[in-house]
Design an enzyme around this catalytic site. Structure first.
Site, short mmCIF file in Angstrom:
data_model
loop_
_atom_site.label_atom_id
_atom_site.label_comp_id
_atom_site.label_asym_id
_atom_site.label_seq_id
_atom_site.Cartn_x
_atom_site.Cartn_y
_atom_site.Cartn_z
N VAL A 178 0.83 -1.21 0.00
CA VAL A 178 0.00 0.00 0.00
C VAL A 178 0.87 1.26 0.00
O VAL A 178 0.65 2.20 -0.79
CB VAL A 178 -0.95 0.02 1.23
CG1 VAL A 178 -1.90 1.21 1.15
CG2 VAL A 178 -1.75 -1.28 1.33
N GLU B 264 -9.91 5.26 6.86
CA GLU B 264 -10.86 4.73 5.89
C GLU B 264 -10.46 3.36 5.34
O GLU B 264 -11.31 2.52 5.05
CB GLU B 264 -11.01 5.72 4.71
CG GLU B 264 -12.05 5.35 3.69
CD GLU B 264 -13.44 5.20 4.28
OE1 GLU B 264 -14.07 6.21 4.58
OE2 GLU B 264 -13.91 4.05 4.45
N GLY C 190 -10.61 -1.94 2.88
CA GLY C 190 -9.73 -1.55 1.78
C GLY C 190 -10.21 -0.31 1.06
O GLY C 190 -10.36 0.76 1.66
N GLY D 158 -1.54 -15.92 -4.70
CA GLY D 158 -1.26 -14.73 -3.88
C GLY D 158 -2.48 -14.14 -3.21
O GLY D 158 -2.42 -13.06 -2.61
N GLU E 229 -2.13 -15.86 2.34
CA GLU E 229 -0.76 -15.88 2.87
C GLU E 229 -0.29 -17.33 3.03
O GLU E 229 -1.12 -18.24 3.11
CB GLU E 229 -0.74 -15.23 4.27
CG GLU E 229 -1.31 -13.84 4.33
CD GLU E 229 -0.31 -12.78 3.90
OE1 GLU E 229 0.90 -13.04 3.99
OE2 GLU E 229 -0.75 -11.71 3.45
N ASP F 101 -8.89 -11.63 10.99
CA ASP F 101 -8.88 -10.38 10.23
C ASP F 101 -10.30 -9.78 10.19
O ASP F 101 -10.50 -8.59 10.44
CB ASP F 101 -8.36 -10.67 8.81
CG ASP F 101 -8.46 -9.47 7.90
OD1 ASP F 101 -7.58 -8.59 8.00
OD2 ASP F 101 -9.40 -9.41 7.09
N LYS G 219 -11.95 -6.14 11.82
CA LYS G 219 -12.75 -5.17 11.05
C LYS G 219 -14.14 -5.02 11.67
O LYS G 219 -14.69 -3.92 11.72
CB LYS G 219 -12.84 -5.63 9.60
CG LYS G 219 -11.48 -5.58 8.91
CD LYS G 219 -11.46 -6.39 7.63
CE LYS G 219 -10.14 -6.22 6.90
NZ LYS G 219 -10.03 -7.11 5.73
N GLY H 87 -5.68 -4.89 -1.81
CA GLY H 87 -4.93 -4.56 -3.02
C GLY H 87 -4.19 -3.25 -2.77
O GLY H 87 -4.76 -2.32 -2.20
P1 NAP Z 1 3.64 -4.55 3.68
O1 NAP Z 1 3.60 -4.79 2.22
O2 NAP Z 1 4.09 -5.66 4.58
O3 NAP Z 1 4.59 -3.29 3.92
C1 NAP Z 1 4.99 -2.89 5.20
C2 NAP Z 1 5.98 -1.75 5.04
O4 NAP Z 1 6.29 -1.24 6.33
C3 NAP Z 1 7.31 -2.13 4.39
O5 NAP Z 1 7.74 -1.14 3.52
C4 NAP Z 1 8.26 -2.24 5.58
O6 NAP Z 1 9.60 -1.88 5.30
C5 NAP Z 1 7.69 -1.21 6.53
N1 NAP Z 1 7.97 -1.57 7.93
C6 NAP Z 1 7.54 -2.65 8.61
N2 NAP Z 1 8.02 -2.62 9.86
C7 NAP Z 1 8.77 -1.49 9.97
C8 NAP Z 1 9.53 -0.92 11.01
N3 NAP Z 1 9.65 -1.51 12.19
N4 NAP Z 1 10.16 0.26 10.76
C9 NAP Z 1 10.07 0.85 9.55
N5 NAP Z 1 9.35 0.34 8.52
C10 NAP Z 1 8.72 -0.81 8.74
O7 NAP Z 1 2.23 -4.07 4.23
P2 NAP Z 1 0.96 -3.56 3.37
O8 NAP Z 1 0.30 -4.74 2.75
O9 NAP Z 1 1.34 -2.41 2.55
O10 NAP Z 1 -0.02 -3.10 4.56
C11 NAP Z 1 0.20 -1.90 5.27
C12 NAP Z 1 -0.98 -1.66 6.20
O11 NAP Z 1 -2.16 -1.51 5.42
C13 NAP Z 1 -1.27 -2.80 7.18
O12 NAP Z 1 -1.72 -2.27 8.40
C14 NAP Z 1 -2.39 -3.57 6.51
O13 NAP Z 1 -3.22 -4.26 7.43
C15 NAP Z 1 -3.14 -2.44 5.85
N6 NAP Z 1 -3.93 -2.84 4.69
C16 NAP Z 1 -3.34 -3.50 3.67
C17 NAP Z 1 -4.10 -3.86 2.57
C18 NAP Z 1 -3.47 -4.59 1.40
O14 NAP Z 1 -4.18 -4.90 0.45
N7 NAP Z 1 -2.19 -4.86 1.41
C19 NAP Z 1 -5.48 -3.56 2.53
C20 NAP Z 1 -6.05 -2.85 3.60
C21 NAP Z 1 -5.27 -2.49 4.67
P3 NAP Z 1 10.53 -2.75 4.33
O15 NAP Z 1 9.88 -2.70 2.99
O16 NAP Z 1 11.86 -2.08 4.31
O17 NAP Z 1 10.54 -4.11 4.90
#
Ligand code: NAP
Length: 437
Positions: free
Chosen positions: A17, A130, A135, A188, A191, A202, A206, A307
């Site tokens: 994201v 939001e 999402g 994908g 997980e 999860d 929500k 996404g």
């Molecule tokens: P992600 O792909 O795992 O990315 C996490 C990011 O945070 C990475 O860039 C990581 O750095 C960084 N990070 C993690 N721990 C850190 C720390 N201790 N210090 C500094 N940086 C740190 O996660 P995501 O899927 O984007 O999700 C982000 C949030 O959005 C989560 O809360 C998730 O629940 C929420 N969300 C996600 C989605 C989705 O579709 N993915 C949908 C709705 C909500 P590195 O890259 O250097 O490892």
């Protein structure tokens, strides 16, 4: 070009994201400035590994591992790291440094929401989230603002794309749970460790967020009743289809009105949904939230529940709102917990059920089953019996599918336990709630 006031934006996380949020902030900078009435300057992006490959190309000089310093002096801090710590500490630090915060972190809000909202209240900051419940689907703002003058009676949400994808394929292709899960992992959608999705964790996070907002009540995560979908098999899917239902993992948030007063119930479980209900037509990994409000009636919000780029849309909407608030000034609206209604345990919930039993194919068995249900205050609406022969001409096993009228969960589970212990029931095949009427 209009000479807008500049707002310093700090981004924590550049994963699925965060990288998309950064890209959109940079690519649409002029347009966003016109919409927000302020220039959103991306001051930096905090990550763990500044050299890691990102989903999109982003300027190297923006990356840092020093989140603490990046936060100081920022007007808006966007947290997209996920997890509890250090996300919680960074958000509290951001609030206390005078920033508004934007987060998509459902795990954090469902467990530490009150602490974060209180901290924001203390300093008049605002928390935008939001993207935390569904999402890209706008549901937080509709509940918080659009329906603020109404009374929400019930929310039924398909809020987990992975489980909807699995159940949908089991329904449409007649596939088994384990096979579809393996496929979902390969594609994908799931997980490597699917527990958070398939066991309903999860969706429960929500549900806690949606119920808190809808009912102006703090809903702790452990007050959400949770069941996953791992026990759903092909035969249950077939039976559901035969009876005109589809099985969906639902997050149900409900206002209960009794003579003693109002309370709420928040629960996540696989339930039978009538095929004519709008939620039945939510296919694949899509999400939908069906809201019933006293004056507005039935509303349905549908779309991508996850996404990277889709979720980034919701995050950017929050960033624009935060920027507008900064320009307008004044204190944040804060979270409303005015009602703080009691949350009832699952045993007090009333729904319809479908009970599937295997019983001895003997005279009098149906009467015994009916009598036990009636003694347990469970009233029968429909019964369908199919005899499964044992192939040797001996009395076989009969399968009874019993649809009930509304019954209290505790009465129902006590009665099913009595049936299971009775001499006539060979096996309780399944007990599923029927939702959506
Ligand atoms: P992600 O792909 O795992 O990315 C996490 C990011 O945070 C990475 O860039 C990581 O750095 C960084 N990070 C993690 N721990 C850190 C720390 N201790 N210090 C500094 N940086 C740190 O996660 P995501 O899927 O984007 O999700 C982000 C949030 O959005 C989560 O809360 C998730 O629940 C929420 N969300 C996600 C989605 C989705 O579709 N993915 C949908 C709705 C909500 P590195 O890259 O250097 O490892």
């Amino acid at each position: 070009m209009t000479d807008y006031r500049r707002l310093r934006v700090a981004l924590l996380g550049a994963g699925a994201v965060g990288s998309q949020v950064a890209s959109l902030l940079l690519r649409h900078a002029d347009e966003l400035a016109d919409r927000a009435g302020a220039r959103l300057e991306l001051a930096g992006i905090a990550v763990r590994d500044v050299g890691a490959k990102r989903d999109v190309d982003l300027p190297r000089e923006l990356f840092t591992t020093d989140a603490e310093s990046l936060i100081v002096g920022s007007d808006i801090v966007i947290e997209l790291m996920g997890g509890i710590e250090p996300a919680r500490a960074y958000l509290l630090h951001a609030i206390n440094s005078g920033a508004d915060i934007v987060t998509a972190n459902k795990a954090l809000l469902a467990t530490h929401g009150p602490e974060i909202f209180d901290a924001a209240d203390q300093v008049g900051a605002e928390v935008y989230y939001e993207a935390a419940a569904a999402g890209a689907i706008p549901i937080i703002r509709p509940l918080r603002d659009s329906l603020a003058g109404d009374r929400v009676q019930r929310i039924m949400g398909i809020v987990n794309g992975t489980t909807n994808y699995i159940l949908d394929r089991m329904d449409t292709e007649g596939a088994e749970f384990a096979d579809v899960l393996a496929d979902a992992q390969r594609l994908g959608y799931a997980e490597a460790d699917p527990t958070a999705d398939v066991e309903g964790y999860d969706a429960a996070q929500k549900a806690a967020i949606l119920a808190s907002l809808a009912f102006h009540t703090t809903v702790p995560l452990d007050a959400v009743h949770r069941e996953g979908i791992t026990s759903i098999d092909k035969s249950m899917m077939d039976a559901a289809r035969h009876a005109g239902y589809v099985i969906k993992l639902l997050a149900v948030c409900e206002r209960l009105v009794e003579a003693s007063g109002e309370s709420i119930s928040v629960r996540v479980y696989p339930a039978l949904v009538d095929r004519k209900h709008p939620l039945a037509s939510v296919h694949g990994a899509n999400n939908a939230v069906f809201v019933q409000a006293e004056a507005a009636g039935n509303l349905m919000f549908y779309g991508a529940g996850a996404g990277g780029v889709q979720t980034a849309s919701a995050v950017l909407g929050d960033v624009v709102s935060a920027a507008r608030r900064h320009i307008a000034g004044g204190v944040g609206v804060g979270e409303s917990t005015l009602a703080n209604l009691p949350i009832v345990p699952i045993g007090r919930v009333t729904t319809r059920y479908q009970i599937t039993l295997e019983v001895d194919d003997q005279p009098g068995v149906l009467a015994t089953v009916a009598g036990t249900l009636s003694d347990g205050r469970v009233s029968i609406a429909t019964v369908e019996q199919t005899v499964v022969s044992d192939g040797n001409g001996e009395p076989g096993v009969a399968r009874l599918v019993i649809g009930t009228h509304k019954a209290v969960e505790q009465d129902l589970s006590d009665t099913v336990a009595r049936l299971a212990a009775s001499g006539v029931v060979e096996r309780v095949v399944s007990v599923l709630r029927v939702e959506g009427d």
